[in-house]
Design a protein around this motif. Structure first.
Motif, PDB file in Angstrom:
ATOM      1  N   THR A 274       0.828  -1.204   0.000  1.00 32.72           N
ATOM      2  CA  THR A 274       0.000   0.000   0.000  1.00 32.72           C
ATOM      3  C   THR A 274       0.859   1.249   0.000  1.00 32.72           C
ATOM      4  O   THR A 274       1.819   1.364   0.764  1.00 32.72           O
ATOM      5  N   LEU A 275       0.510   2.165  -0.887  1.00 32.90           N
ATOM      6  CA  LEU A 275       1.146   3.484  -0.889  1.00 32.90           C
ATOM      7  C   LEU A 275       0.187   4.471  -0.223  1.00 32.90           C
ATOM      8  O   LEU A 275      -0.942   4.107   0.118  1.00 32.90           O
ATOM      9  N   GLU A 276       0.630   5.711  -0.091  1.00 35.37           N
ATOM     10  CA  GLU A 276      -0.245   6.719   0.509  1.00 35.37           C
ATOM     11  C   GLU A 276      -1.582   6.767  -0.247  1.00 35.37           C
ATOM     12  O   GLU A 276      -2.643   6.822   0.351  1.00 35.37           O
ATOM     13  N   TYR A 277      -1.489   6.742  -1.589  1.00 34.91           N
ATOM     14  CA  TYR A 277      -2.694   6.668  -2.405  1.00 34.91           C
ATOM     15  C   TYR A 277      -2.564   5.443  -3.296  1.00 34.91           C
ATOM     16  O   TYR A 277      -1.702   5.403  -4.165  1.00 34.91           O
ATOM     17  N   GLY A 278      -3.383   4.426  -3.055  1.00 35.54           N
ATOM     18  CA  GLY A 278      -3.411   3.260  -3.941  1.00 35.54           C
ATOM     19  C   GLY A 278      -2.420   2.182  -3.563  1.00 35.54           C
ATOM     20  O   GLY A 278      -1.973   2.086  -2.426  1.00 35.54           O
ATOM     21  N   GLU A 279      -2.059   1.396  -4.575  1.00 31.26           N
ATOM     22  CA  GLU A 279      -1.231   0.202  -4.386  1.00 31.26           C
ATOM     23  C   GLU A 279      -0.086   0.193  -5.383  1.00 31.26           C
ATOM     24  O   GLU A 279      -0.193   0.797  -6.445  1.00 31.26           O
ATOM     25  N   ALA A 280       0.983  -0.517  -5.059  1.00 29.96           N
ATOM     26  CA  ALA A 280       2.069  -0.732  -6.013  1.00 29.96           C
ATOM     27  C   ALA A 280       2.487  -2.191  -5.922  1.00 29.96           C
ATOM     28  O   ALA A 280       2.219  -2.854  -4.918  1.00 29.96           O
ATOM     29  N   THR A 281       3.141  -2.680  -6.968  1.00 32.32           N
ATOM     30  CA  THR A 281       3.593  -4.072  -6.977  1.00 32.32           C
ATOM     31  C   THR A 281       5.064  -4.130  -7.396  1.00 32.32           C
ATOM     32  O   THR A 281       5.471  -3.469  -8.356  1.00 32.32           O
ATOM     33  N   LEU A 282       5.847  -4.887  -6.643  1.00 31.78           N
ATOM     34  CA  LEU A 282       7.255  -5.120  -6.977  1.00 31.78           C
ATOM     35  C   LEU A 282       7.423  -6.558  -7.439  1.00 31.78           C
ATOM     36  O   LEU A 282       6.680  -7.446  -6.993  1.00 31.78           O
ATOM     37  N   GLU A 283       8.412  -6.783  -8.303  1.00 36.42           N
ATOM     38  CA  GLU A 283       8.687  -8.135  -8.792  1.00 36.42           C
ATOM     39  C   GLU A 283      10.185  -8.446  -8.735  1.00 36.42           C
ATOM     40  O   GLU A 283      11.021  -7.543  -8.816  1.00 36.42           O
ATOM     41  N   MET A 284      10.461  -9.742  -8.645  1.00 32.92           N
ATOM     42  CA  MET A 284      11.847 -10.225  -8.663  1.00 32.92           C
ATOM     43  C   MET A 284      11.850 -11.558  -9.419  1.00 32.92           C
ATOM     44  O   MET A 284      10.897 -12.337  -9.297  1.00 32.92           O
TER      45      MET A 284
END
Ligand code: AMP
Length: 176
Positions: free
Chosen positions: A94-104
């Motif tokens: 979760t970010l301040e507004y919305g979502e983010a996704t990381l990948e490896m």
């Protein structure tokens, strides 16, 4: 040489009103300051038998790549969703507004490998927390996390210490 902090430019109201953006590009652009930052992080982690440095896109690639070379370790990129070419594991946060996704990449290292997480800055710790989850997913042993900047009032480094015993930062900006 001058305090590392003096090489970091502060840009008020970027990328949004009220944010004090700690711009590390001015430190990266100074040969002595960049070397000093790498040397200091190297000093903290040189005896931890690091096998892989995992750097977070994009500013974490610069310091992470240089540090991996100094440590005699490999480098693993942790990227924003959709950028990696091969099979990857993902983690949303979760970010301040919305979502983010990381990948490896799924085959980035083997189970039990000793991995050091690196980024330019830790604020709320959401990004680093997701990165630790990715490393855990592959069975990596997170031996530490290194940052150039900590924003201690946002509590990310303190929270990260629950999951990773050695959290190091070189410069701290109180306030935000
Ligand atoms: P967080 O997930 O809140 O710990 O945010 C850390 C990530 O966001 C890092 O990749 C930083 O590069 C970036 N970031 C967050 N806040 C700032 C800030 N005030 N100045 C510069 N970068 C920031």
């Amino acid at each position: 040489m001058k305090d590392l902090k003096s090489y970091i430019r502060t840009v008020p109201d970027f990328p949004a009103d009220g944010i004090m953006f700690r711009d590390i590009t001015t430190l990266y652009g100074n040969p002595a300051a960049l070397k000093h930052a790498v040397d200091l992080l190297f000093g903290h982690f040189r005896n931890d038998r690091v096998q892989m440095v995992a750097g977070i896109e994009a500013r974490g690639f610069v310091i992470g790549g240089a540090l991996a070379c100094r440590l005699g370790a490999g480098f693993v990129p942790i990227r924003k969703k959709g950028k990696l070419p091969h099979q990857a594991v993902e983690e949303s946060y979760t970010l301040e507004y919305g979502e983010a996704t990381l990948e490896m990449h799924l085959d980035a290292f083997g189970a039990g490998d000793r991995v050091l997480l690196v980024d330019d800055l830790i604020a709320t710790g959401g990004t680093a927390d997701a990165a630790v989850s990715l490393i855990d997913h592959l069975g990596g042993d997170v031996v530490g996390a290194g940052f150039i900047v900590d924003l201690p009032d946002l509590g990310g480094a303190a929270k990260l210490r629950d999951r990773c015993e050695k959290v190091v930062s070189l410069v701290s900006f109180e306030g935000d």
